[in-house]
Write a protein that holds these residues in place. Structure first.
Motif, mmCIF file in Angstrom:
data_model
loop_
_atom_site.group_PDB
_atom_site.id
_atom_site.type_symbol
_atom_site.label_atom_id
_atom_site.label_comp_id
_atom_site.label_asym_id
_atom_site.label_seq_id
_atom_site.Cartn_x
_atom_site.Cartn_y
_atom_site.Cartn_z
ATOM 1 N N LEU A 143 2.243 6.847 6.686
ATOM 2 C CA LEU A 143 1.904 5.536 6.110
ATOM 3 C C LEU A 143 2.359 4.408 7.037
ATOM 4 O O LEU A 143 1.600 3.482 7.333
ATOM 5 C CB LEU A 143 2.581 5.394 4.732
ATOM 6 N N LEU A 144 3.599 4.489 7.511
ATOM 7 C CA LEU A 144 4.101 3.443 8.406
ATOM 8 C C LEU A 144 3.313 3.412 9.714
ATOM 9 O O LEU A 144 3.034 2.328 10.234
ATOM 10 C CB LEU A 144 5.598 3.624 8.677
ATOM 11 N N GLY A 145 2.968 4.590 10.210
ATOM 12 C CA GLY A 145 2.151 4.657 11.427
ATOM 13 C C GLY A 145 0.871 3.859 11.272
ATOM 14 O O GLY A 145 0.468 3.103 12.168
ATOM 15 N N LYS A 146 0.233 3.989 10.099
ATOM 16 C CA LYS A 146 -1.015 3.252 9.845
ATOM 17 C C LYS A 146 -0.734 1.753 9.714
ATOM 18 O O LYS A 146 -1.497 0.920 10.204
ATOM 19 C CB LYS A 146 -1.679 3.769 8.561
ATOM 20 N N ALA A 147 0.368 1.413 9.045
ATOM 21 C CA ALA A 147 0.686 -0.001 8.804
ATOM 22 C C ALA A 147 1.017 -0.739 10.095
ATOM 23 O O ALA A 147 0.872 -1.956 10.177
ATOM 24 C CB ALA A 147 1.851 -0.107 7.821
ATOM 25 N N LEU A 148 1.480 0.007 11.108
ATOM 26 C CA LEU A 148 1.934 -0.651 12.347
ATOM 27 C C LEU A 148 0.818 -0.875 13.367
ATOM 28 O O LEU A 148 1.051 -1.409 14.443
ATOM 29 C CB LEU A 148 3.050 0.184 12.998
#
Length: 342
Positions: free
Chosen positions: A68-73
């Motif tokens: 999820l964080l990978g996508k958000a960044l």
């Protein structure tokens, strides 16, 4: 909206926002995972508001929170944030297992880099201490990862004072993550002074008592199925009755101060010192905005003492965790001389 300043975390050069964002509850442990688009827009809102210190771990999901964080960044956000993740706490066949052997450390780091889709982790914590591996061995491998440019700074989570000292002697530790809130203060005796003596930053997780200091026993009534908090000792009926009083007193004082109980509880953590960064987690934009509002709540020494009197150690009933989860109290490792590399 309150202005979120910057702070130095530890003495190796890491700078972060004065308050961080714990991302665990977006994906794991606190009921079903939340809708991905909503969580990505919450992370973007946080970064735009100045909260750039994001906290995750490979065990959240497992793995789904990092993804999820990978996508958000994506899209230029990565350059604006300080990203912390963790390794070493795993679940195997429903049992909590801790690993800190060098091969595992390296594999875990590679896995996190891939899921986060980044080249380098800003702050990499040992999430729990493997008591079968001398801490010097684990930190030795992390030191290599720093030298290879895969991680910038090393952290520990739930580590005892002696473990912190031993780790810091191998490679400077930038931050220690620990549970610190009005009703979790057992770290103040030994661990906080050790961090301060060594110039290690302090990252306070669950600064709102896992939501209890925001909403009291209402929290428990509204927990969804599968929420891990339902099993925690402090939230069991026999302890909840006594613990309710703590929230009621915090709530009364907050009303007098013109802030919310969660802002008051969070302000108490902020007032512990400029080397302390709390990382409250949330999945709602309005709660996030309320949390950064805590930065403008000012407390006098008398108010600090009054707050502390509400949650004196003997007033809080129940342990932080059940016996199935390792904490700093059980984090001492064997001497380095006992280690035989496999």
């Amino acid at each position: 909206m309150a202005k979120v300043g910057r702070m130095k975390l530890g003495s190796q050069g890491l700078e972060v926002s004065q308050q961080g964002l714990g991302c665990m509850g977006m994906s794991a442990f606190y009921g079903p995972p939340k809708p991905e688009p909503d969580m990505i827009s919450l992370i973007h809102h946080a970064v735009q508001s100045g909260v750039t210190f994001l906290d995750t771990s490979d065990v959240y999901g497992p793995h789904t929170n990092e993804i999820l964080l990978g996508k958000a960044l994506k899209g230029g956000i990565r350059e604006k944030v300080e990203l912390a993740t963790k390794f070493g706490a795993t679940y195997s066949e429903g049992k909590f297992v801790v690993r800190g052997d060098p091969a595992y450390v390296r594999a875990a780091c590679e896995g996190s880099l891939k899921r986060l889709d980044i080249d380098c982790i800003d702050l990499y914590y040992q999430h729990r201490i493997d008591t079968s591996v001398p801490v010097e061995v684990t930190i030795g491998e992390l030191k290599k990862l720093v030298e290879e440019g895969k991680i910038k700074y090393i952290g520990l989570s739930e580590a005892s004072a002696s473990t912190i000292r031993r780790a810091h002697a191998v490679h400077p530790i930038t931050a220690v993550q620990l549970e610190w809130s009005l009703w979790s203060r057992d770290v103040e005796e030994d661990i906080i002074p050790t961090c301060r003596e060594l110039g290690i930053g302090i990252v306070a997780y669950s600064p709102l008592g896992r939501g209890f200091l925001s909403s009291g026993s209402k929290l428990i009534e509204n927990l969804p199925e599968g929420d891990y908090r339902k099993n925690m000792p402090r939230f069991q009926p026999e302890n909840l009755e006594a613990n309710k009083t703590i929230f009621e007193r915090v709530n009364e004082m907050a009303a007098k101060k013109g802030c919310t109980p969660s802002q008051l509880a969070l302000a108490w953590v902020h007032h512990q010192g400029n080397d302390v960064c709390p990382i409250p987690g949330t999945t709602k934009v309005e709660n996030f905005n309320q949390n950064i509002g805590a930065l403008s709540v000012k407390l006098t020494p008398q108010e600090m003492a009054e707050l502390e009197s509400f949650a004196a150690a003997d007033a809080v009933k129940g342990d932080r965790y059940g016996n199935d989860i390792a904490t700093w109290k059980t984090s001492d490792t064997p001497p380095l001389s006992s280690w035989k590399a496999v």
